[in-house]
Design a protein around this motif. Structure first.
Motif, short mmCIF file in Angstrom:
data_model
loop_
_atom_site.label_atom_id
_atom_site.label_comp_id
_atom_site.label_asym_id
_atom_site.label_seq_id
_atom_site.Cartn_x
_atom_site.Cartn_y
_atom_site.Cartn_z
N ALA A 141 0.28 -1.41 0.56
CA ALA A 141 0.09 -0.24 0.15
C ALA A 141 0.78 0.96 0.12
O ALA A 141 0.49 2.40 -0.80
CB ALA A 141 -0.34 0.12 1.48
N GLU A 142 2.10 0.88 0.70
CA GLU A 142 2.98 2.49 0.70
C GLU A 142 3.74 2.68 -0.59
O GLU A 142 4.25 3.61 -1.01
CB GLU A 142 3.70 2.31 1.75
CG GLU A 142 4.79 3.33 2.76
CD GLU A 142 5.52 2.46 3.43
OE1 GLU A 142 7.06 2.67 3.46
OE2 GLU A 142 5.04 2.55 4.66
N ARG A 143 3.80 1.64 -1.12
CA ARG A 143 4.49 2.03 -2.38
C ARG A 143 3.37 2.10 -3.55
O ARG A 143 3.97 2.63 -4.76
CB ARG A 143 5.59 0.67 -2.96
CG ARG A 143 6.71 -0.24 -1.23
CD ARG A 143 7.51 -0.84 -1.74
NE ARG A 143 8.35 -1.51 -1.58
CZ ARG A 143 9.26 -2.35 -0.89
NH1 ARG A 143 8.62 -2.93 -2.11
NH2 ARG A 143 10.34 -2.81 -0.47
N ASN A 144 2.14 2.20 -3.48
CA ASN A 144 0.71 1.81 -3.81
C ASN A 144 0.30 3.29 -3.90
O ASN A 144 -1.21 2.69 -4.15
CB ASN A 144 0.89 0.31 -4.98
CG ASN A 144 1.65 -0.14 -5.63
OD1 ASN A 144 2.27 -0.28 -7.22
ND2 ASN A 144 2.18 -1.22 -4.64
N PRO A 145 0.27 4.54 -3.32
CA PRO A 145 -0.64 5.39 -2.69
C PRO A 145 -2.08 5.11 -3.84
O PRO A 145 -3.01 5.30 -3.15
CB PRO A 145 0.04 6.64 -2.71
CG PRO A 145 1.45 6.58 -3.31
CD PRO A 145 1.27 4.79 -3.73
N GLY A 146 -1.61 5.18 -5.28
CA GLY A 146 -2.88 5.65 -5.57
C GLY A 146 -3.83 4.42 -5.92
O GLY A 146 -5.25 4.64 -6.07
#
Length: 200
Positions: A95-100
């Motif tokens: 989740a942190e690496r893929n905010p969108g």
């Protein structure tokens, strides 16, 4: 030709995720997305017949990335507490690496879209909950590590923890990282999930 088509599809999805990350609350239009990619709307539709298909492709990407890695954890780790800790860490770091993508999975980016699409996104977390419940059941059967409550309630508790951190990440405009202080938080989680010390 096929490689070019795949590359353009990826560029469209990448642009969509970037738009979601820049303005999480904004409604994405195909016109705005086409402009961001540098193509016409007609060219956009040659790769995706609808905006719904674009969002579905993002959801499928998230599912593939997370659950493929989840299977590796299950194969490599026998200890239930390690399995669950690594699964939680996997989801929060993803989740942190893929905010969108977070905005899609939580449904925030799907407001006003087809209800079927929102239900499709919610399946990501339902599938996660099923996986956590199975881990807790197997821990009880194979290791005698019993949850304080039923595996179903324990899984629900773990999902609330993960979803809450992801929602806070979105609400803070992606400044409050989901994995921040996770080791300390996990200690509290473990004590809440299991009826006996999870570190024994």
């Amino acid at each position: 030709m096929t490689d070019q088509k795949t590359s353009r599809r990826e560029a469209i999805l990448h642009a969509l995720v970037e738009l979601l990350e820049k303005d999480p609350g904004a409604r994405i239009t195909t016109a705005g997305l086409a402009k961001s990619v540098g193509v016409t709307e007609a060219a956009l539709y040659r790769h995706f017949p609808s905006k719904r298909k674009m969002f579905e492709a993002l959801i499928e990407f998230a599912e593939d990335a997370v659950f493929t890695r989840c299977q590796v954890i299950l194969q490599e780790q026998d200890d239930v507490t390690v399995r669950l800790q690594q699964l939680v860490n996997l989801v929060l770091v993803f989740a942190e690496r893929n905010p969108g993508l977070c905005c899609v999975l939580t449904g925030d980016a799907l407001m006003g879209e087809n209800e079927t699409l929102r239900k499709r996104a919610s399946q990501f977390f339902e599938r996660l909950e099923t996986q956590v419940r199975q881990i807790l059941k197997e821990g009880d059967i194979r290791q005698g590590v019993r949850p304080r409550t039923s595996p179903a309630r324990g899984a629900e508790f773990v999902l609330v923890f993960m979803e809450g951190r992801i929602q806070r990440f979105i609400r803070s405009s992606f400044t409050r990282l989901p994995s921040a202080d996770l080791d300390e938080s996990w200690g509290l989680m473990a004590d809440s999930v299991w009826a006996q010390p999870a570190y024994a």
